[in-house]
Motif scaffolding. Structure first.
Motif, PDB file in Angstrom:
ATOM      1  N   UNK A 191       0.829  -1.211   0.000  1.00  0.00           N
ATOM      2  CA  UNK A 191       0.000   0.000   0.000  1.00  0.00           C
ATOM      3  C   UNK A 191       0.862   1.259   0.000  1.00  0.00           C
ATOM      4  N   UNK A 192       1.947   1.220   0.749  1.00  0.00           N
ATOM      5  CA  UNK A 192       2.843   2.379   0.808  1.00  0.00           C
ATOM      6  C   UNK A 192       3.470   2.655  -0.554  1.00  0.00           C
ATOM      7  N   UNK A 193       3.789   1.574  -1.303  1.00  0.00           N
ATOM      8  CA  UNK A 193       4.374   1.745  -2.637  1.00  0.00           C
ATOM      9  C   UNK A 193       3.376   2.390  -3.588  1.00  0.00           C
ATOM     10  N   UNK A 194       2.134   1.954  -3.520  1.00  0.00           N
ATOM     11  CA  UNK A 194       1.105   2.533  -4.393  1.00  0.00           C
ATOM     12  C   UNK A 194       0.930   4.017  -4.092  1.00  0.00           C
ATOM     13  N   UNK A 195       0.907   4.368  -2.818  1.00  0.00           N
ATOM     14  CA  UNK A 195       0.761   5.784  -2.461  1.00  0.00           C
ATOM     15  C   UNK A 195       1.966   6.599  -2.927  1.00  0.00           C
ATOM     16  N   UNK A 196       3.161   6.015  -2.835  1.00  0.00           N
ATOM     17  CA  UNK A 196       4.363   6.729  -3.269  1.00  0.00           C
ATOM     18  C   UNK A 196       4.351   6.917  -4.798  1.00  0.00           C
ATOM     19  N   UNK A 197       3.901   5.900  -5.537  1.00  0.00           N
ATOM     20  CA  UNK A 197       3.784   6.032  -7.004  1.00  0.00           C
ATOM     21  C   UNK A 197       2.837   7.177  -7.353  1.00  0.00           C
ATOM     22  N   UNK A 236      10.953  -5.829 -15.781  1.00  0.00           N
ATOM     23  CA  UNK A 236      10.435  -6.256 -17.083  1.00  0.00           C
ATOM     24  C   UNK A 236      11.549  -6.785 -17.972  1.00  0.00           C
ATOM     25  N   UNK A 237      12.728  -6.143 -17.901  1.00  0.00           N
ATOM     26  CA  UNK A 237      13.848  -6.563 -18.745  1.00  0.00           C
ATOM     27  C   UNK A 237      14.478  -7.850 -18.229  1.00  0.00           C
ATOM     28  N   UNK A 238      14.689  -7.925 -16.919  1.00  0.00           N
ATOM     29  CA  UNK A 238      15.375  -9.077 -16.329  1.00  0.00           C
ATOM     30  C   UNK A 238      14.422 -10.229 -16.006  1.00  0.00           C
ATOM     31  N   UNK A 239      13.119 -10.002 -16.153  1.00  0.00           N
ATOM     32  CA  UNK A 239      12.106 -10.974 -15.732  1.00  0.00           C
ATOM     33  C   UNK A 239      12.387 -12.425 -16.062  1.00  0.00           C
ATOM     34  N   UNK A 240      12.613 -12.776 -17.348  1.00  0.00           N
ATOM     35  CA  UNK A 240      12.815 -14.195 -17.682  1.00  0.00           C
ATOM     36  C   UNK A 240      14.044 -14.813 -17.014  1.00  0.00           C
ATOM     37  N   UNK A 241      15.035 -13.974 -16.647  1.00  0.00           N
ATOM     38  CA  UNK A 241      16.288 -14.498 -16.107  1.00  0.00           C
ATOM     39  C   UNK A 241      16.384 -14.391 -14.587  1.00  0.00           C
ATOM     40  N   UNK A 242      15.359 -13.822 -13.947  1.00  0.00           N
ATOM     41  CA  UNK A 242      15.420 -13.652 -12.493  1.00  0.00           C
ATOM     42  C   UNK A 242      15.394 -15.000 -11.776  1.00  0.00           C
ATOM     43  N   UNK A 243      16.303 -15.143 -10.801  1.00  0.00           N
ATOM     44  CA  UNK A 243      16.308 -16.372 -10.005  1.00  0.00           C
ATOM     45  C   UNK A 243      15.206 -16.306  -8.949  1.00  0.00           C
ATOM     46  N   UNK A 244      15.012 -15.122  -8.383  1.00  0.00           N
ATOM     47  CA  UNK A 244      13.978 -14.922  -7.367  1.00  0.00           C
ATOM     48  C   UNK A 244      12.670 -14.569  -8.071  1.00  0.00           C
ATOM     49  N   UNK A 245      11.689 -15.458  -7.974  1.00  0.00           N
ATOM     50  CA  UNK A 245      10.439 -15.280  -8.710  1.00  0.00           C
ATOM     51  C   UNK A 245       9.351 -14.586  -7.892  1.00  0.00           C
ATOM     52  N   UNK A 246       9.667 -14.205  -6.669  1.00  0.00           N
ATOM     53  CA  UNK A 246       8.707 -13.452  -5.849  1.00  0.00           C
ATOM     54  C   UNK A 246       9.304 -12.066  -5.610  1.00  0.00           C
ATOM     55  N   UNK A 247       8.654 -11.043  -6.151  1.00  0.00           N
ATOM     56  CA  UNK A 247       9.179  -9.670  -6.074  1.00  0.00           C
ATOM     57  C   UNK A 247       8.141  -8.790  -5.388  1.00  0.00           C
ATOM     58  N   UNK A 248       8.594  -8.063  -4.380  1.00  0.00           N
ATOM     59  CA  UNK A 248       7.711  -7.136  -3.672  1.00  0.00           C
ATOM     60  C   UNK A 248       8.145  -5.704  -3.958  1.00  0.00           C
ATOM     61  N   UNK A 249       7.221  -4.909  -4.469  1.00  0.00           N
ATOM     62  CA  UNK A 249       7.501  -3.493  -4.716  1.00  0.00           C
ATOM     63  C   UNK A 249       7.054  -2.728  -3.473  1.00  0.00           C
ATOM     64  N   UNK A 250       8.035  -2.187  -2.745  1.00  0.00           N
ATOM     65  CA  UNK A 250       7.698  -1.443  -1.534  1.00  0.00           C
ATOM     66  C   UNK A 250       8.095   0.022  -1.682  1.00  0.00           C
ATOM     67  N   UNK A 251       7.908   0.760  -0.624  1.00  0.00           N
ATOM     68  CA  UNK A 251       8.177   2.198  -0.623  1.00  0.00           C
ATOM     69  C   UNK A 251       9.627   2.491  -1.011  1.00  0.00           C
ATOM     70  N   UNK A 252      10.569   1.730  -0.434  1.00  0.00           N
ATOM     71  CA  UNK A 252      11.994   1.966  -0.690  1.00  0.00           C
ATOM     72  C   UNK A 252      12.342   1.718  -2.153  1.00  0.00           C
ATOM     73  N   UNK A 253      11.764   0.655  -2.743  1.00  0.00           N
ATOM     74  CA  UNK A 253      12.067   0.341  -4.138  1.00  0.00           C
ATOM     75  C   UNK A 253      11.579   1.469  -5.053  1.00  0.00           C
ATOM     76  N   UNK A 254      10.379   1.989  -4.783  1.00  0.00           N
ATOM     77  CA  UNK A 254       9.826   3.081  -5.605  1.00  0.00           C
ATOM     78  C   UNK A 254      10.717   4.306  -5.505  1.00  0.00           C
TER      79      UNK A 254
END
Length: 459
Positions: free
Chosen positions: A386-392, A423-441
């Motif tokens: 939720x914090x990431x959405x608000x920051x976006x 989006x670019x690295x998607x097919x090659x990512x080893x970690x398949x669970x990605x969380x978009x949080x406030x810090x990432x935004x």
């Protein structure tokens, strides 16, 4: 002349109240209550008109709407969703693409012709749904005729009934194999009609429709194409034969008549950027006459008869929704006659942070849902806090304030920049669970938003 809506339109919308129409629009467009109310009332008035006597209904004109508001706040989407809800032919045109008669450019009557073509496609699709099963059966029989060898001659002393039974059994075995897909690799020879259109170039004049009508009437064989034999695999042959059977089962004259009626009684034309042709002539430069374009649009909106290749179309009861930002000009700059033809005016509000948060998450096709579904195709589970959405939403609002306010469209550019790496690295990512949080935004967008000159070009 018939004045009632086609049955398919009546059954889907006749029970919808204005409140229910607004509730349906709320599923796709955030906010803009006044605009939704206006279009809901306009649609409901069409239903009310059906219940009037023919004489009175003929005189009840639709109340056209003028939407005033900045870009990216939902003007087009409201009109498009309304048309889809009402199963009405819908066309969006830009007023700035038209020119006054006598100049090179599109004439205003072309919007009605385009709407009729859309109406024909709409009705044809409905008829295709009705005949699809029958067409598939007929195509299957034709394909079996091609697959099976011709029946052998029955000897005089042989039992004719037994021979017919044997042929029927063989045909049914082939039918079972065809449906089970065991014949898919087999090649068959079918007659395919090539589309051949003569190369014609119309240099001058605006009566291309009439030229088209006359050529097809006078030289029907020229447009039919030639047949030639082609070897194709069974699935492709079945698809082609099904399409041929569908065309045989559909009466295009009936489709054209129904489409013209649908357009006349239920059509919606959305005229965008009408503010670009507002303003009186004052000798400000060599621009094509804006007031002239308004005067050309006027008879279409008032009600006139337009010649199309599917017949004459009256525009008296087509609903026109015009829209414009009116940053430079104002609605009163339109010629008085055109102003009078848009009696309902609604002002749409600019979108802020709270609306952006709702746009990102609430609608059925919300951006967060879209990107989550796209990443799922790569096996990636994408989660937004939720914090990431608000920051976006906060970043989008700040960029809109500092540069150009393009409304909700800013969210598309912000989201693309935010998820560029994933989006670019998607097919090659080893970690398949990605969380978009406030810090990432903040990490992905903060530097660009701080640099105002850079954000003008990137966001």
């Amino acid at each position: 002349m018939a004045i009632y809506l086609p049955e398919s339109t009546q059954t889907s919308t006749e029970t919808l109240t204005p409140r229910q129409i607004v509730a349906e629009l709320d599923k796709y467009v955030v906010g803009q209550r006044a605009a939704k109310r206006a279009v809901a009332i306009a649609l409901r008035n069409r239903m009310r008109r059906q219940k009037l006597s023919p004489e009175l209904a003929e005189d009840v004109a639709p109340k056209n709407i003028l939407m005033i508001g900045p870009t990216g706040v939902g003007k087009t989407e409201i009109a498009r969703r309304l048309a889809r809800l009402a199963q009405s032919p819908f066309l969006k045109v830009e007023a700035s693409k038209f020119t006054e008669v006598g100049y090179v450019g599109r004439d205003v009557e072309s919007m009605v012709r385009d709407l009729v073509e859309l109406g024909v496609d709409l009705v044809r699709e409905e008829r295709l749904t009705e005949v699809r099963v029958k067409a598939a059966q007929n195509a299957e029989e034709r394909l079996l005729d091609i697959l099976l060898p011709p029946p052998r001659q029955v000897a005089p002393d042989e039992d004719h009934g037994a021979a017919r039974d044997q042929q029927t059994q063989t045909r049914e075995r082939f039918r079972e194999q065809l449906r089970a897909g065991r014949l898919d690799a087999r090649l068959v020879e079918i007659d395919v009609r090539e589309k051949s259109f003569p190369s014609l170039e119309i240099v001058a004049g605006s009566s291309v429709e009439e030229v088209d009508i006359n050529l097809k009437d006078m030289l029907p064989g020229l447009f039919q194409g030639r047949s030639k034999k082609r070897k194709v695999k069974v699935p492709e042959a079945l698809e082609y034969l099904t399409q041929e059977e569908e065309q045989k089962l559909i009466d295009m004259d009936s489709v054209a008549r129904a489409a013209v009626e649908r357009v006349e009684q239920a059509g919606i034309i959305f005229i965008d950027e009408i503010d670009k042709i507002a303003g009186r002539e004052g000798g400000h430069g060599p621009d094509v006459s804006r007031e002239g374009v308004q005067r050309d649009i006027l008879p279409i909106v008032e009600g006139t008869t337009v010649n199309t290749k599917h017949g004459m179309v009256r525009t008296d009861h087509i609903l026109f929704i015009a829209a414009g930002a009116f940053h430079v000009s104002k609605p009163s700059d339109l010629i008085p006659e055109l102003q009078g033809r848009f009696p309902i005016r609604v002002e749409l509000e600019a979108l802020g942070r709270e609306e952006f948060v709702r746009i990102l998450t609430e609608p059925r096709s919300a951006l967060v849902k879209q990107y989550t579904a796209l990443m799922e195709t790569e096996g990636i589970t994408l989660t937004f806090t939720d914090a990431a959405v608000r920051r976006i939403a906060d970043f989008a609002q700040r960029v809109n304030e500092r540069t150009e306010n393009i409304g909700a469209r800013r969210l598309h550019t912000v989201m693309e920049k935010l998820l560029d790496e994933i989006s670019f690295e998607g097919p090659d990512l080893a970690e398949k669970v990605v969380t978009i949080d406030d810090d990432y935004v903040t990490k992905m967008l903060a530097d660009i938003v701080k640099n105002e000159d850079l954000s003008r070009y990137i966001l």
